[in-house]
Design a protein around this motif. Structure first.
Motif, PDB file in Angstrom:
ATOM      1  N   ALA A 142       0.826  -1.210   0.000  1.00 47.14           N
ATOM      2  CA  ALA A 142       0.000   0.000   0.000  1.00 47.14           C
ATOM      3  C   ALA A 142       0.859   1.258   0.000  1.00 47.14           C
ATOM      4  O   ALA A 142       0.582   2.197  -0.757  1.00 47.14           O
ATOM      5  N   THR A 143       1.909   1.287   0.822  1.00 43.35           N
ATOM      6  CA  THR A 143       2.770   2.475   0.850  1.00 43.35           C
ATOM      7  C   THR A 143       3.516   2.639  -0.464  1.00 43.35           C
ATOM      8  O   THR A 143       3.729   3.772  -0.914  1.00 43.35           O
ATOM      9  N   HIS A 144       3.870   1.545  -1.094  1.00 41.26           N
ATOM     10  CA  HIS A 144       4.503   1.637  -2.421  1.00 41.26           C
ATOM     11  C   HIS A 144       3.536   2.283  -3.417  1.00 41.26           C
ATOM     12  O   HIS A 144       3.920   3.168  -4.181  1.00 41.26           O
ATOM     13  N   PHE A 145       2.283   1.840  -3.413  1.00 41.48           N
ATOM     14  CA  PHE A 145       1.274   2.419  -4.304  1.00 41.48           C
ATOM     15  C   PHE A 145       1.049   3.900  -4.001  1.00 41.48           C
ATOM     16  O   PHE A 145       0.871   4.707  -4.909  1.00 41.48           O
ATOM     17  N   ILE A 146       1.054   4.260  -2.706  1.00 44.48           N
ATOM     18  CA  ILE A 146       0.856   5.663  -2.334  1.00 44.48           C
ATOM     19  C   ILE A 146       2.007   6.516  -2.853  1.00 44.48           C
ATOM     20  O   ILE A 146       1.790   7.590  -3.427  1.00 44.48           O
ATOM     21  N   VAL A 147       3.218   6.050  -2.678  1.00 42.20           N
ATOM     22  CA  VAL A 147       4.395   6.794  -3.152  1.00 42.20           C
ATOM     23  C   VAL A 147       4.355   6.932  -4.669  1.00 42.20           C
ATOM     24  O   VAL A 147       4.621   8.017  -5.209  1.00 42.20           O
ATOM     25  N   GLN A 148       4.004   5.855  -5.370  1.00 46.74           N
ATOM     26  CA  GLN A 148       3.913   5.913  -6.833  1.00 46.74           C
ATOM     27  C   GLN A 148       2.828   6.888  -7.274  1.00 46.74           C
ATOM     28  O   GLN A 148       3.008   7.638  -8.238  1.00 46.74           O
ATOM     29  N   ARG A 149       1.692   6.867  -6.580  1.00 48.85           N
ATOM     30  CA  ARG A 149       0.603   7.786  -6.910  1.00 48.85           C
ATOM     31  C   ARG A 149       1.030   9.240  -6.714  1.00 48.85           C
ATOM     32  O   ARG A 149       0.756  10.094  -7.542  1.00 48.85           O
TER      33      ARG A 149
END
Length: 156
Positions: A142-149
């Motif tokens: 989830a944090t990876h997706f947030i950073v990418q977003r």
């Protein structure tokens, strides 16, 4: 990109729920000499360390097993809700927090391995370990997706 917007809250919810279960459910079953069975949870282990006089170890385990995962999930929840302060904090601390995410799972795995190879006790992983591991993995995703977003939104 739209799929990750939908997946982030789901992953964070499941990670939070899994962390609660991972902290309170038994991590492992330890049998000593086939007569004595113990099913400690992470919270139970911390309490036993504290009451046994190992305060420093109890504080260290609490910090890395309870406080950091809860803090990481709280910051990720806020960053997922587009709170700018939380997004900056998440970017700053994600590398540090992510390095410690799986430490507890590794320690419990080492305890199980040591118990099995010593011959003095048998240890079997219990659901609490799997929920704790699932929480660490899902929060990392989830944090990876947030950073990418956040990176994609800052570039556009």
């Amino acid at each position: 990109m739209a799929a990750t917007r939908f997946l982030i809250p789901i992953f964070l919810f499941i990670a939070t729920f899994s962390l609660a279960l991972g902290l309170t459910m038994p991590l492992m079953n330890v049998s000593k000499l086939y007569f004595f069975d113990e099913n400690p949870s992470l919270v139970g282990l911390i309490a036993a360390l504290w009451t046994g006089g190992d305060w420093l170890l109890a504080v260290i385990v609490s910090l890395f097993s309870v406080i950091l995962p809860i803090g990481k999930l709280a910051v990720a929840q806020l960053a997922a809700a587009h709170e700018p302060i939380a997004a900056r904090l998440l970017h700053r601390w994600i590398g540090i927090l992510s390095k410690w995410s799986m430490l507890d799972v590794l320690l419990v795995a080492l305890v199980i391995f040591a118990a099995k190879t010593s011959g003095l006790a048998t240890a079997i992983a219990q659901p609490g370990l799997w929920f704790f591991a699932a929480s660490a993995i899902l929060s990392a995703i989830a944090t990876h997706f947030i950073v990418q977003r956040e990176k994609a939104e800052s570039q556009s």
